[in-house]
Structures are given as structure tokens and as C-alpha cells.
Design a protein around this motif. Structure first.
Motif, mmCIF file in Angstrom:
data_model
loop_
_atom_site.group_PDB
_atom_site.id
_atom_site.type_symbol
_atom_site.label_atom_id
_atom_site.label_comp_id
_atom_site.label_asym_id
_atom_site.label_seq_id
_atom_site.Cartn_x
_atom_site.Cartn_y
_atom_site.Cartn_z
ATOM 1 N N SER A 142 -14.974 54.532 21.073
ATOM 2 C CA SER A 142 -14.710 55.829 21.680
ATOM 3 C C SER A 142 -15.957 56.265 22.460
ATOM 4 O O SER A 142 -17.067 55.917 22.105
ATOM 5 C CB SER A 142 -14.348 56.860 20.618
ATOM 6 O OG SER A 142 -15.251 56.803 19.545
ATOM 7 N N THR A 194 -13.286 64.986 18.953
ATOM 8 C CA THR A 194 -12.432 63.793 18.910
ATOM 9 C C THR A 194 -12.225 63.266 17.488
ATOM 10 O O THR A 194 -11.440 62.339 17.290
ATOM 11 C CB THR A 194 -12.970 62.654 19.812
ATOM 12 O OG1 THR A 194 -14.269 62.271 19.344
ATOM 13 C CG2 THR A 194 -13.077 63.102 21.253
ATOM 14 N N ALA A 195 -12.910 63.871 16.504
ATOM 15 C CA ALA A 195 -12.637 63.493 15.101
ATOM 16 C C ALA A 195 -11.211 63.877 14.705
ATOM 17 O O ALA A 195 -10.740 63.491 13.643
ATOM 18 C CB ALA A 195 -13.649 64.142 14.170
ATOM 19 N N LYS A 196 -10.546 64.629 15.562
ATOM 20 C CA LYS A 196 -9.129 64.900 15.301
ATOM 21 C C LYS A 196 -8.287 63.635 15.385
ATOM 22 O O LYS A 196 -7.213 63.562 14.803
ATOM 23 C CB LYS A 196 -8.592 65.925 16.303
ATOM 24 C CG LYS A 196 -9.092 67.324 16.026
ATOM 25 C CD LYS A 196 -8.507 68.319 17.003
ATOM 26 C CE LYS A 196 -9.078 69.707 16.731
ATOM 27 N NZ LYS A 196 -8.700 70.667 17.771
ATOM 28 N N PHE A 197 -8.775 62.653 16.151
ATOM 29 C CA PHE A 197 -7.965 61.433 16.308
ATOM 30 C C PHE A 197 -8.759 60.135 16.289
ATOM 31 O O PHE A 197 -8.190 59.066 16.204
ATOM 32 C CB PHE A 197 -7.110 61.504 17.580
ATOM 33 C CG PHE A 197 -7.809 62.139 18.763
ATOM 34 C CD1 PHE A 197 -7.614 63.473 19.064
ATOM 35 C CD2 PHE A 197 -8.650 61.389 19.559
ATOM 36 C CE1 PHE A 197 -8.254 64.055 20.162
ATOM 37 C CE2 PHE A 197 -9.291 61.955 20.652
ATOM 38 C CZ PHE A 197 -9.093 63.298 20.948
ATOM 39 N N PHE A 198 -10.092 60.209 16.388
ATOM 40 C CA PHE A 198 -10.895 58.984 16.323
ATOM 41 C C PHE A 198 -11.643 58.904 14.989
ATOM 42 O O PHE A 198 -11.852 59.913 14.318
ATOM 43 C CB PHE A 198 -11.920 58.931 17.459
ATOM 44 C CG PHE A 198 -11.345 58.727 18.836
ATOM 45 C CD1 PHE A 198 -10.224 57.936 19.043
ATOM 46 C CD2 PHE A 198 -11.947 59.315 19.941
ATOM 47 C CE1 PHE A 198 -9.705 57.750 20.329
ATOM 48 C CE2 PHE A 198 -11.432 59.133 21.233
ATOM 49 C CZ PHE A 198 -10.318 58.340 21.421
ATOM 50 N N SER A 199 -12.074 57.700 14.655
ATOM 51 C CA SER A 199 -12.773 57.453 13.395
ATOM 52 C C SER A 199 -14.176 56.913 13.672
ATOM 53 O O SER A 199 -14.497 56.526 14.793
ATOM 54 C CB SER A 199 -12.017 56.419 12.566
ATOM 55 O OG SER A 199 -10.674 56.791 12.412
ATOM 56 N N ALA A 200 -14.972 56.858 12.622
ATOM 57 C CA ALA A 200 -16.268 56.188 12.693
ATOM 58 C C ALA A 200 -16.072 54.745 13.138
ATOM 59 O O ALA A 200 -15.035 54.138 12.872
ATOM 60 C CB ALA A 200 -16.921 56.211 11.321
ATOM 61 N N ARG A 239 -9.492 68.204 7.320
ATOM 62 C CA ARG A 239 -8.695 67.187 8.029
ATOM 63 C C ARG A 239 -9.529 66.459 9.066
ATOM 64 O O ARG A 239 -9.320 65.287 9.320
ATOM 65 C CB ARG A 239 -7.538 67.857 8.789
ATOM 66 C CG ARG A 239 -6.396 68.338 7.940
ATOM 67 C CD ARG A 239 -5.226 68.682 8.838
ATOM 68 N NE ARG A 239 -4.588 67.453 9.269
ATOM 69 C CZ ARG A 239 -3.281 67.208 9.126
ATOM 70 N NH1 ARG A 239 -2.489 68.119 8.612
ATOM 71 N NH2 ARG A 239 -2.761 66.068 9.533
ATOM 72 N N ASN A 240 -10.406 67.221 9.751
ATOM 73 C CA ASN A 240 -11.048 66.680 10.945
ATOM 74 C C ASN A 240 -12.568 66.697 10.843
ATOM 75 O O ASN A 240 -13.184 67.760 10.942
ATOM 76 C CB ASN A 240 -10.631 67.494 12.176
ATOM 77 C CG ASN A 240 -9.122 67.584 12.341
ATOM 78 O OD1 ASN A 240 -8.416 66.631 12.044
ATOM 79 N ND2 ASN A 240 -8.638 68.719 12.794
ATOM 80 N N ALA A 241 -13.168 65.546 10.669
ATOM 81 C CA ALA A 241 -14.623 65.407 10.682
ATOM 82 C C ALA A 241 -14.937 63.920 10.737
ATOM 83 O O ALA A 241 -14.207 63.107 10.162
ATOM 84 C CB ALA A 241 -15.243 66.028 9.438
ATOM 85 N N GLY A 242 -16.013 63.570 11.451
ATOM 86 C CA GLY A 242 -16.396 62.152 11.529
ATOM 87 C C GLY A 242 -16.914 61.653 10.195
ATOM 88 O O GLY A 242 -16.418 60.688 9.626
ATOM 89 N N LEU A 250 -20.060 57.921 15.317
ATOM 90 C CA LEU A 250 -18.988 58.803 14.866
ATOM 91 C C LEU A 250 -18.330 59.508 16.045
ATOM 92 O O LEU A 250 -18.958 59.681 17.085
ATOM 93 C CB LEU A 250 -19.574 59.861 13.913
ATOM 94 C CG LEU A 250 -20.126 59.322 12.586
ATOM 95 C CD1 LEU A 250 -21.018 60.357 11.916
ATOM 96 C CD2 LEU A 250 -18.988 58.941 11.670
#
Lengths: 429, 429
Positions: free
Chosen positions: A232, A375-381, A344-347, A370
Motif C-alpha cells: 500500500s 487506510t487501516a480501514k481496509f489495508f493491513s500491516a 475496528r480500524n488501526a494498523g 503499516l
């Protein structure tokens, strides 16, 4: 540091302000970057080395673009042996954590001869970009290389812009060697991304490009996406701290400042239910600022994107944290695990007063690459998942297919795909 | 169908020819698409409905953009009840396979108070794009919706362009309802993608957009990537068949044709060790072509991107298949499982003579949304993975941090990030 009462209006303003940091706003450079990418795609090494001369002011060619074993040996002499030891300790933790991410191929079979599964295969070649410039981050090399290595990638290459004398930072070389990079190339910028995406005479084509970089690197990665996979697109770093009155204001202040020192676009936010804590943290920040070496960057970052927010209750802290979707989230409350269940949303989520964010940057083991800027709403580490792909496996016996063949034929005909229907039908004529 | 002997030269030519199908070559439309996306981002519903009037020739506004329950009920009356039953049977298989992809959160703890883990959270809102036009593919609706549903996504919305009378194909509505879509909106094209990426007054902002579409839809997805997540950008469909002399030429011919009927850019390739089989397949194709309803599309597709390739041995078939990295790969040899172990790059792999590719399109259960055009080297089938993200969890006790605090301080100082070092140091002063 400014203290703001959290309301629907202030929340909206802050969310909008944070989004200004997005790399998606820099499209004015996009045309230049696309030109560079196309040029390297079409003209290979020649274009790559021309841009290196133009932007990095150094003459690199096919004979010296690849870092030699001798250069790596030399680097070990220049790096403090204590740092090498620390790198090895960190690597052990990082490997251990990432090994737990490894996914297995699996299958499921039925007695009628049905076999369905998912085959996990590592990528063949991974490319890691390491920025040059003033900042030298060996920790970033470890974090980008280890997941590829653990995934079982055959070949890991690295590109990084050389200094004007053609050298690479010794600690970068040492970190690369320790982490298991196979080949290192002295090129950087959009041209290096293009080289890894399409391959040149000197640089192998990769399947995935990861690693941070400036805006040109970020835009080049976006431009080559689809020809290769990319991680990302990284934006400026950020931390959000949820704290109640039980938190130690001195620790919180130090953590907020550690994030702010990254760059002027970094964001540090404290979300608290306690006005008293808010005041104390603000005072501690003023104290620390007097002694910290990067106080100019820190001050600007806090001024632009730093907030101490006072919420009515913990639920409001949690819903705001979920709306911001911070790269790093510290939870310093009486029961941090309970709060965590509602996030719900955090890297990456740091729990309790001894889980300071720099612990994750360097040592704990989870990846420090991260998702940023919401974008932690939909991407991951970054993880081992980034360096594998999965192929579906389908095997049906005659008996199993016969059972459902008419349904497939009917479905295909309903979609007017008569050759699809025919492919099934011929097997039972 | 042309028969070509496989050599290094022919292989290279074919690979280059296949790459011509890439959506990455359509950058001439990019500017128009970016303009539409920006307009919808800035002007919401107004822009969205203006473009719908312009491109789809239908007046849609906030009052009628959302499909009503009455419209869905009406759709059920218009769809053959046998198709509804088949859709339900297919759904059962698709759900069953995807449920096996569900990943758990996990943690690992040590007696010194270290707790590290990975928390899996479903995305909150997913957006599924369904193309309009002549082709109606309820199977595609199922394949895009089920993984989101199984992942536990809170809300799944769908957009699809309406016909000039404002209606949506009944089978699309029925498939959406059966698969569990929460809201359906009558908009399409780049403007619908922008609406799902940024949200408008009528359309909720999503976290991820999936689903096939024309070139404008593909470019719009690329343009909004980063603001939301997207699935991989789909290119034209393709099948590669590896077969030895034991294969049934009639079945192979039917399978190659089923792929070719998708569109003129579709690619069907047979890789075989047997010249005799090659001849027979070619003849069978000629026979089938006489009776198939989509023969014009098929003929053009075979002419452009269809090949029967004769290889010296099975190893050459395998290495060529890995270089092509086909979306669908059929292995019809004496021992298909053994060949499969050597396949690195393929979206879905079909084993044996009763695992015809349309079985995977409709019924077996694995997803039919697959990486195309060589991207199986690094992308995977659409899966539950696409609708979750993972947050790292880090919790250290005082004891655990104390053990390593000096190493972190030294590492941070080596990177000249003194505020990072300070954040750890203050905890032990």
C-alpha cells in the motif's frame, strides 16, 4: 500543544485536516513520473542510468550498479558492532512473529471424487526499495525484507539511491545482508521502481515492490501497479493515543513526540476523557521539546496535525479512533484489552503503559510498515501474506460432475454462454 | 486453430502478443476518467446523476436510485424458478468453499508479560460493481458478494447501470438478493466507482470496491485506489490447457472454445506434447464452431490469441505455463496432481478430464474472479482475504520492556530518532 473539545464539528474538521496529508493530492507530479516509468520500460538500462546521473548526480553503469561482496564486507567494518548485535536481536523477534503468519495450502475432499483446495505459493522475485537522503533506517530494511524471506520468496532484490561518490550507507548494506537480501542495486527514485516493475538488462523484473519512498517513488509504484504488485502506498506517519485518567502523562507526551519527529506531515493525537490529563500532557510536551534534537520538525508537525482531544467518555474515544483509523494506536486505560475489542480500524494497537510505540518500530516483532492516513480501514500491516499468492485447485471425478452437470448447463445457457454449456455437455453425450 | 511448435522465439512472441491485451495500454481514456471521478468526488449526487443521464440516457435521482423491495419481488416473478433453484445450489457450494478461507485472530504470549497477536476484522462496507450492457452474469454477482458476506462485512452495496427505462435485469436482482446484498443502486460506469469510493448524498462510501467492468470502470478503480481498496484490475479472460496423449481431444476443444466465447480479447491456449492430439483438437474445434451460437466472437478470439503449442516434453509445458501465468489452467495428463505440484503461477487449476473450466465458473465453489493476463504471478483469486484486514497487537509488561529497553534506545539513536529513544528511556528513569 492545542487542546480541543471533541464535538461532531471538531471531529469533522480534524478528519478533513488529516486527509490533506494524502499522497493522492500530489497528482501534479504524476505526468513526470509516468514519463520516467515509460522511458525505463522502453529503454532499460540506458534510461535508468541517465536518470541516475540526472537526479542523483552519479555515474552508474552496468559494471558498478550491483553492490559487490567486497562493498558489503567493507560496510561491516564501518558499522558499530553493537548495532549489528542489536539488528540480530531485532531480526530474531521479527522472524518469530512473521513465521506465525505463514499460511498452509489446504484441501477438502469428498468420497464422490471431489477435491477442492487452495495452493499457497511464494512469489518468485521481490523488490525492496530503500530511500536514500539524510534519513537512514536500517530497521525499515529488516521490516520489508523479513516477510518476503519468511514467505519463501526465491530472490529478494533491493534498490537504493547511491551518494554522489557511488556509495551506499553502510548500515543499509549490513541490515540488507543480515535480513537476507540477495542482490542490491545502486539506483533510486521513480526510475528504480520502473526497473523493478519491467526489468532492465541489469535489474531483474520483480513480482512485487515494497518499501517507502518520496512522492516520486509513491507515484511510480501507483503507475506500475497491475504490471507488478505493490505494497500500500505509504503516507506520513501517525499515532493516536486513547488514555483515561490512569495514564502517566509523561509517558504519553514522550510517545506523541516520538511520532511527531518523523516529519512535518506526521500526526500525533491524544484522545482522552480527562481534562486534567490533557493539561499535564501538554505541559510535559513543552518540557520535552526543550531537550529534543529534532524540535523544529516536531513543533511544525504538532502545529499542523497534533491534537489533544477531550471526549465525553471512552465510547466517544473509541468511535473517533475508528473514524481516524490511525497507523499506530496506543490504548493506555485501566483495561486496554477491553477497549481493544471495540477497535475496528488501526494498523497496530499498543496496549498498556509499557507498550510504547517505538517498541513496535524496532523490536517487538510485528511489522512497522503499516497502513497510514485512514487506510487501516481496509489495508493491513505488511506481512507474509504480501509475498504469497493462492491458486484454487478443482478436481472433480466423472461421478461428481455427472451429479451436477445439468445444473451447470442450465446456468450457462441462462447467461447465453452456450460454449460453456457445450463444454460440460460433451462429457456426457 | 493454428498449431505452433514451441521454441524460445515462439514463446517470446506469444507472451508479447498476450500482453497486448493489458488494460494498462488504455491510458488514453485515463484523463476523461479522472475528470469524472473528481467531479463525483466534489459534487456528489449531482455529478453522479448528470453522468448517468449523459452515458446511460436515463434520468435517475435520489428518489429512485435505490432499488426497492417491490422491484426485487417483481424480479423474482420474472426469473425462471429453475434458475433460482440452481443459483441456490451454486451458492451453497460457493459459501462452503469460502468459509474454509476464514482466518482467525491469533496471539502468542510469554510468561514475562509479552502478548503479541494479529486481530482480524472484516471491512465495514463493501461495494460490488455489476456491469450492465448485453451480458448478464448472475454468477458474477454470487462470486463477488459471497466472500464479503462470509468475511462478515457489515453492509454490502451494489451498483449497476440501469436500462433506459430505469430497470435492472431481473436475474441480477435475484442473484444479489440470494447472495445477501443489502442495498442496490442504479448507477454504473466510472461515476458509480467514484460514488462508492468517496460517497455521495445517496451512495454510502465503501472500504473496498470489487467487480468487473469495462475500461472506464477499470481505470476508475485504478484512480480511486488508495482512497479505497480495490480488487485486482480484471483483464480479458484466458485458459491454458496442458495435455498429453491420454487426453480426449473433443473435451479439450470444447473447453478451449468455452473460454474463447467470452470476448475477442479472450485467449485459449493448448500446450501439448502430442502432435496427434494437436491435430485432433484443431479438427474438433472446426466441427464445434459450426454449431456454436457465439462463433463470430470465438473465431476472432482464436485468431487473435488462440494457440495450439507443441512442446518437446511435459517440463517445457510446465515452464511455459508458469511464464504465461494463466487465469485458468487445466491439466489433462496421466497424473495431473504431479504436474500441479510444479505449477507456480495460475489463478485456478483444474485437474483431470472431468474438471472442465465452466465447472469453476458456476458451481464448484472456488471463486471465478481470478487474476488475468499474467498477474497470477502475484495476485490471487478473490477471496475472504479481500474483505478483512489485520491489526497487529502489541502488549509488553514493564518487565518485558525493561529487558530490551536499552537495545531499542540504541537502535533509535543509531537512526537519529532521539524522540523515539526518549519515549523508551522515560519509562525507566
Amino acid at each position: 500543544m492545542r487542546i480541543v473539545e471533541l464535538t461532531e464539528d471538531t471531529k469533522k474538521d480534524i478528519l478533513n485536516n488529516l486527509l490533506k496529508r494524502s499522497t493522492n493530492n500530489y497528482s501534479s507530479y504524476e505526468e513526470d513520473v509516468v514519463k520516467i516509468v515509460e522511458d525505463v520500460k522502453n529503454n532499460g538500462d540506458k534510461a535508468l542510468f541517465d536518470y541516475t546521473l540526472k537526479f542523483d548526480k552519479v555515474k552508474i553503469d552496468a559494471s558498478n550498479v550491483k553492490v559487490t561482496e567486497a562493498e558489503i564486507e567493507e560496510a561491516y567494518k564501518l558499522v558499530d558492532s553493537k548495532l549489528v548485535e542489536i539488528i540480530r536481536k531485532a531480526l530474531k523477534n521479527i522472524r518469530e512473529f512473521h513465521q506465525k503468519q505463514v499460511q498452509n495450502s489446504w484441501f477438502d475432499s469428498k468420497a464422490d471424487g471431489t477435491f477442492l483446495g487452495q495452493k499457497v505459493t511464494p512469489l518468485e522475485v521481490a523488490g525492496v526499495y530503500v530511500p536514500g537522503g539524510k534519513a537512514v533506517y536500517p530497521s525499515s530494511v529488516l521490516m520489508n525484507v523479513v516477510p518476503a524471506k519468511v514467505a519463501g520468496v526465491d530472490k529478494i532484490i533491493m534498490t537504493t539511491p547511491p551518494a554522489k561518490d557511488g556509495s551506499i550507507y553502510p548500515s543499509t548494506l549490513v541490515a540488507a545482508k543480515e535480513a537476507g537480501v540477495d542482490e542490491i542495486y545502486k539506483v533510486g527514485g521513480a526510475q528504480a521502481i520502473a526497473a523493478m516493475a519491467f526489468g532492465t538488462e541489469s535489474i531483474p523484473k520483480t513480482d512485487k515492490i515494497v518499501g517507502p519512498g518520496n512522492i516520486f517513488v509513491a507515484l511510480a509504484k501507483k503507475a506500475v501497479y497491475g504490471n507488478v504488485s505493490i505494497d500500500s502506498i505509504a503516507g506520513p506517519s501517525e499515532v493516536l493515543v486513547i488514555a483515561d485518567e490512569t495514564a502517566n502523562p509523561r509517558y504519553l507526551a514522550a510517545d506523541l513526540l516520538s511520532q511527531a519527529e518523523h516529519d512535518e506531515l506526521a500526526s500525533s493525537i491524544l484522545l482522552t476523557t480527562s481534562k486534567e490529563l490533557a493539561q499535564k500532557v501538554s505541559l510535559e510536551i513543552d518540557e520535552f521539546l526543550k531537550i529534543l534534537s529534532r524540535k523544529d520538525i516536531i513543533s511544525k508537525s504538532l502545529e499542523n496535525f497534533g491534537y489533544i482531544l477531550i471526549a465525553k467518555n471512552l465510547d466517544e474515544c473509541i468511535s473517533t479512533a475508528n473514524a481516524i483509523a490511525s497507523e499506530h494506536l496506543e490504548i493506555v486505560t485501566q483495561n486496554p484489552f477491553e477497549v481493544m475489542t471495540k477497535i475496528r480500524n488501526a494498523g497496530a494497537i499498543f496496549l498498556g503503559e509499557y507498550s510504547s510505540e517505538p517498541l513496535g518500530d524496532y523490536f517487538a516483532g510485528p511489522n512497522h510498515v503499516l497502513p497510514t492516513n485512514g487506510t487501516a480501514k481496509f489495508f493491513s500491516a505488511l506481512s507474509v501474506d504480501d509475498f504469497i499468492k493462492k491458486s484454487s485447485i478443482i478436481s472433480y471425478s466423472k461421478q461428481a460432475l455427472e451429479e451436477i452437470h445439468q445444473d451447470i448447463i442450465d446456468f450457462a445457457n441462462a447467461e447465453q454462454l452456450t460454449a460453456h454449456a457445450n463444454a460440460i455437455a460433451v462429457r456426457f453425450q
